[in-house]
Design a protein around this motif. Structure first.
Motif, PDB file in Angstrom:
ATOM      1  N   MET A  90      81.035  -0.591   3.287  1.00 41.77           N
ATOM      2  CA  MET A  90      79.956  -0.158   2.400  1.00 41.77           C
ATOM      3  C   MET A  90      80.469   0.034   0.979  1.00 41.77           C
ATOM      4  N   VAL A  91      79.537  -0.136   0.051  1.00 40.87           N
ATOM      5  CA  VAL A  91      79.798   0.005  -1.381  1.00 40.87           C
ATOM      6  C   VAL A  91      78.783   1.006  -1.937  1.00 40.87           C
ATOM      7  N   PRO A  92      79.223   1.954  -2.770  1.00 42.97           N
ATOM      8  CA  PRO A  92      78.252   2.865  -3.384  1.00 42.97           C
ATOM      9  C   PRO A  92      77.348   2.103  -4.363  1.00 42.97           C
ATOM     10  N   SER A  93      76.082   2.426  -4.355  1.00 39.87           N
ATOM     11  CA  SER A  93      75.142   1.774  -5.277  1.00 39.87           C
ATOM     12  C   SER A  93      75.523   2.043  -6.731  1.00 39.87           C
ATOM     13  N   LEU A  94      76.260   3.115  -6.983  1.00 43.49           N
ATOM     14  CA  LEU A  94      76.698   3.448  -8.345  1.00 43.49           C
ATOM     15  C   LEU A  94      77.616   2.381  -8.941  1.00 43.49           C
ATOM     16  N   PHE A  95      78.183   1.536  -8.097  1.00 40.60           N
ATOM     17  CA  PHE A  95      79.081   0.486  -8.577  1.00 40.60           C
ATOM     18  C   PHE A  95      78.309  -0.728  -9.089  1.00 40.60           C
ATOM     19  N   LEU A 115      75.629   1.032   0.314  1.00 45.45           N
ATOM     20  CA  LEU A 115      75.049  -0.267   0.614  1.00 45.45           C
ATOM     21  C   LEU A 115      75.963  -1.060   1.538  1.00 45.45           C
ATOM     22  N   THR A 116      75.390  -1.643   2.573  1.00 46.52           N
ATOM     23  CA  THR A 116      76.143  -2.518   3.472  1.00 46.52           C
ATOM     24  C   THR A 116      76.268  -3.901   2.827  1.00 46.52           C
ATOM     25  N   ILE A 117      77.101  -4.738   3.402  1.00 41.81           N
ATOM     26  CA  ILE A 117      77.249  -6.112   2.892  1.00 41.81           C
ATOM     27  C   ILE A 117      75.892  -6.835   2.948  1.00 41.81           C
ATOM     28  N   PRO A 118      75.149  -6.776   4.083  1.00 38.29           N
ATOM     29  CA  PRO A 118      73.840  -7.436   4.089  1.00 38.29           C
ATOM     30  C   PRO A 118      72.885  -6.891   3.015  1.00 38.29           C
ATOM     31  N   ALA A 119      72.941  -5.591   2.756  1.00 43.44           N
ATOM     32  CA  ALA A 119      72.094  -5.020   1.698  1.00 43.44           C
ATOM     33  C   ALA A 119      72.505  -5.561   0.330  1.00 43.44           C
ATOM     34  N   LEU A 120      73.807  -5.698   0.110  1.00 43.17           N
ATOM     35  CA  LEU A 120      74.293  -6.269  -1.154  1.00 43.17           C
ATOM     36  C   LEU A 120      73.868  -7.732  -1.294  1.00 43.17           C
ATOM     37  N   VAL A 121      73.918  -8.478  -0.202  1.00 43.28           N
ATOM     38  CA  VAL A 121      73.472  -9.879  -0.212  1.00 43.28           C
ATOM     39  C   VAL A 121      72.032  -9.942  -0.721  1.00 43.28           C
ATOM     40  N   GLN A 134      76.777 -13.982   1.682  1.00 43.93           N
ATOM     41  CA  GLN A 134      77.694 -12.966   2.203  1.00 43.93           C
ATOM     42  C   GLN A 134      79.129 -13.274   1.777  1.00 43.93           C
ATOM     43  N   SER A 135      79.513 -14.545   1.788  1.00 47.47           N
ATOM     44  CA  SER A 135      80.891 -14.879   1.390  1.00 47.47           C
ATOM     45  C   SER A 135      81.122 -14.570  -0.086  1.00 47.47           C
ATOM     46  N   ARG A 136      80.118 -14.774  -0.944  1.00 45.72           N
ATOM     47  CA  ARG A 136      80.261 -14.455  -2.376  1.00 45.72           C
ATOM     48  C   ARG A 136      80.405 -12.945  -2.575  1.00 45.72           C
ATOM     49  N   VAL A 137      79.639 -12.157  -1.828  1.00 44.02           N
ATOM     50  CA  VAL A 137      79.743 -10.698  -1.918  1.00 44.02           C
ATOM     51  C   VAL A 137      81.130 -10.262  -1.468  1.00 44.02           C
ATOM     52  N   ARG A 138      81.624 -10.842  -0.391  1.00 41.12           N
ATOM     53  CA  ARG A 138      82.975 -10.499   0.080  1.00 41.12           C
ATOM     54  C   ARG A 138      84.040 -10.888  -0.949  1.00 41.12           C
ATOM     55  N   HIS A 139      83.823 -11.992  -1.666  1.00 47.22           N
ATOM     56  CA  HIS A 139      84.762 -12.379  -2.738  1.00 47.22           C
ATOM     57  C   HIS A 139      84.743 -11.341  -3.864  1.00 47.22           C
ATOM     58  N   LEU A 140      83.565 -10.801  -4.182  1.00 47.76           N
ATOM     59  CA  LEU A 140      83.491  -9.752  -5.207  1.00 47.76           C
ATOM     60  C   LEU A 140      84.329  -8.542  -4.798  1.00 47.76           C
ATOM     61  N   ILE A 141      84.327  -8.235  -3.511  1.00 48.67           N
ATOM     62  CA  ILE A 141      85.122  -7.116  -3.004  1.00 48.67           C
ATOM     63  C   ILE A 141      86.604  -7.485  -3.005  1.00 48.67           C
ATOM     64  N   ASP A 169      88.153  -9.626  -4.804  1.00 43.37           N
ATOM     65  CA  ASP A 169      88.642  -9.814  -6.174  1.00 43.37           C
ATOM     66  C   ASP A 169      88.504  -8.552  -7.029  1.00 43.37           C
ATOM     67  N   LYS A 170      88.163  -7.430  -6.385  1.00 47.19           N
ATOM     68  CA  LYS A 170      88.087  -6.108  -7.016  1.00 47.19           C
ATOM     69  C   LYS A 170      86.997  -5.969  -8.078  1.00 47.19           C
ATOM     70  N   TYR A 171      85.928  -6.748  -7.958  1.00 48.54           N
ATOM     71  CA  TYR A 171      84.756  -6.500  -8.794  1.00 48.54           C
ATOM     72  C   TYR A 171      83.968  -5.340  -8.209  1.00 48.54           C
ATOM     73  N   LEU A 172      84.109  -5.157  -6.888  1.00 46.98           N
ATOM     74  CA  LEU A 172      83.509  -4.041  -6.161  1.00 46.98           C
ATOM     75  C   LEU A 172      84.562  -3.453  -5.235  1.00 46.98           C
ATOM     76  N   LEU A 173      84.360  -2.212  -4.856  1.00 46.59           N
ATOM     77  CA  LEU A 173      85.246  -1.556  -3.897  1.00 46.59           C
ATOM     78  C   LEU A 173      84.403  -1.137  -2.707  1.00 46.59           C
ATOM     79  N   ALA A 174      84.845  -1.546  -1.529  1.00 39.99           N
ATOM     80  CA  ALA A 174      84.157  -1.176  -0.290  1.00 39.99           C
ATOM     81  C   ALA A 174      85.116  -0.377   0.582  1.00 39.99           C
TER      82      ALA A 174
END
Length: 113
Positions: free
Chosen positions: A46-51, A11-17, A24-31, A33-38
């Motif tokens: 990109m982030v795997p949908s499995l996350f 998943l791209t950042i726009p897809a995650l949004v 988009q800034s909140r999604v980037r904060h998740l990355i 702050d290590k809630y997600l790994l891109a």
């Protein structure tokens, strides 16, 4: 063997949004702050949908990412470890996390140091 060990959907950042219903800034904060790994694939973060589970980051992922970072893993090394079958776990670590095996996954991750 589970389908999780197959190539994940990325998943791209726009897809995650769109998927998470966040800015988009909140999604980037998740990355950040290590809630997600891109990682960068074809020069795109990109982030795997499995996350994700139930429209949010898999809660058990964050602590595991900290353990791997403390072990000196780069983001790419952490991503590879999370998605490939681990002999000790018998499944990819992300699958074990999604199945509620957080303590076991983190013990294996700590032993990698």
């Amino acid at each position: 063997m589970s389908d999780v060990s197959l190539e994940p959907e990325w998943l791209t950042i726009p897809a995650l949004v769109n998927l998470l219903g966040m800015s988009q800034s909140r999604v980037r904060h998740l990355i950040d702050d290590k809630y997600l790994l891109a990682i960068r694939r074809d020069n795109v973060s990109m982030v795997p949908s499995l996350f994700l589970r139930d429209g949010a980051p898999v809660p058990e992922l964050r602590g595991t990412l900290f353990v791997l970072a403390d072990d000196g893993f780069t983001d790419m090394q952490a991503m590879t470890w999370l998605l490939e079958i681990d002999d000790s776990l018998g499944v990819p670590p992300i699958e074990a996390l999604r199945a509620g095996r957080k303590a076991e996954v983190r013990r294996v991750a700590q032993a990698l140091a």
